[in-house]
Design an enzyme around this catalytic site. Sequence first.
Site, PDB file in Angstrom:
ATOM      1  NE  ARG A 140      -4.165  -1.679   0.093  1.00  0.00           N
ATOM      2  CZ  ARG A 140      -4.192  -2.835  -0.550  1.00  0.00           C
ATOM      3  NH1 ARG A 140      -3.133  -3.204  -1.268  1.00  0.00           N
ATOM      4  NH2 ARG A 140      -5.240  -3.616  -0.493  1.00  0.00           N
ATOM      5  CD  GLU A 153      -3.516   3.042  -5.474  1.00  0.00           C
ATOM      6  OE1 GLU A 153      -2.442   2.559  -5.083  1.00  0.00           O
ATOM      7  OE2 GLU A 153      -4.568   2.362  -5.546  1.00  0.00           O
ATOM      8  CG  HIS A 200      -3.731  -1.035  -6.352  1.00  0.00           C
ATOM      9  ND1 HIS A 200      -4.104  -0.270  -5.274  1.00  0.00           N
ATOM     10  CD2 HIS A 200      -3.771  -2.321  -5.911  1.00  0.00           C
ATOM     11  CE1 HIS A 200      -4.378  -1.053  -4.235  1.00  0.00           C
ATOM     12  NE2 HIS A 200      -4.165  -2.309  -4.602  1.00  0.00           N
TER      13      HIS A 200
END
Length: 355
Positions: free
Chosen positions: A273, A302, A321
């Site tokens: 993360r 994000e 991601h």
Amino acid sequence: MFRLMEAALNGVASPRAERALHYFFGESIAEPLSRLTEQPGILGLPPGIRGVICDDGAKLADYVREADYLVAESANVTRDLIRFGQGRLRLIHKFGWDYSNIDLEAAREFGVPTVNLRRISTISVAEHFILLILSLARKLTHAHAAALARAGCNDGSRSVGPSRTSFNWGDIQNIQVISGRTLGMVGLGENGLEVAQRACCLGMKIAYYQRHRLTEKLEGSVGAVYHRSLVDLMKVSDFVGINVPYNASTEKLINAEALAAMKKGAYLINASRGGVVDEGALFSILKDRKIAGAALDVYRWEPVPPDCPLLKLDNVTWSTHNAAGSPHFMIEDSRAVLENIARVSKGMEPTGRVA
């Protein structure tokens, strides 16, 4: 993930299940929800079976007393907990392959079959992690950009005549091999061990740091060397991989002090993360070329905002991601658990049995 299984078993998505589906699949969730809710019929689960999620660990014993099947991820499945379910509990299913949080001796004593699951999403993360390591070592993004720019073709002409070769025509510098290099893992849990297994096959040495040391057996499986401090790990690592959950204790764990301890030629890879890394400190150390580069699958905000200073650097490799791969992997992992429940309900042996 548990919300997906809840929707599958109950035939309808709760508000929290809907949020989970939107998180994985975006605006349109009709197709994945349909795939989930058809699973009980396809697998032949018992009519009327329902899924209940326990959000309060202190109440888990009360839930187990009423449960026929227990699916656990991080919760400790203790002897007392298994005893509470004695006479009714037919299966304990670990959602993951590391079953160290389950008392297997008690499960055997009380006759409750116990299984684990090697998740597709975990395998995907490990493969992506190795991709990032190799991309950094082989300067893949630089080579890609050079090819698109036709580096070395100053006159802009077409290639004509017989075929010819030109070694490293993109003039890619500092290409490395990873065999013999040290991969320092910040966190060596399920994801980290999957990465380490693959890195070992490529000839890398494994070092790691985390709060609790692994068993000798697990360390030995990948030849991992334990370091008692994060700074010590950073000092010996050629590649530093982050695989820890994000919480208050890991907020900016990779701070200026830790980054300053890295070798000048080392690389940082973050597939956990964004909040685990102090991004301001990372920008400073990359801008000043005090480490060789970084590969980032995650960021604190994000999508990455356009004013992110890291976007301006040529020694950062990005992915979006997507290390866990397709969101449909989540459905397949959920299906694997439900399939074992169906097998046990029919008197069949479950797959992945560990006790």
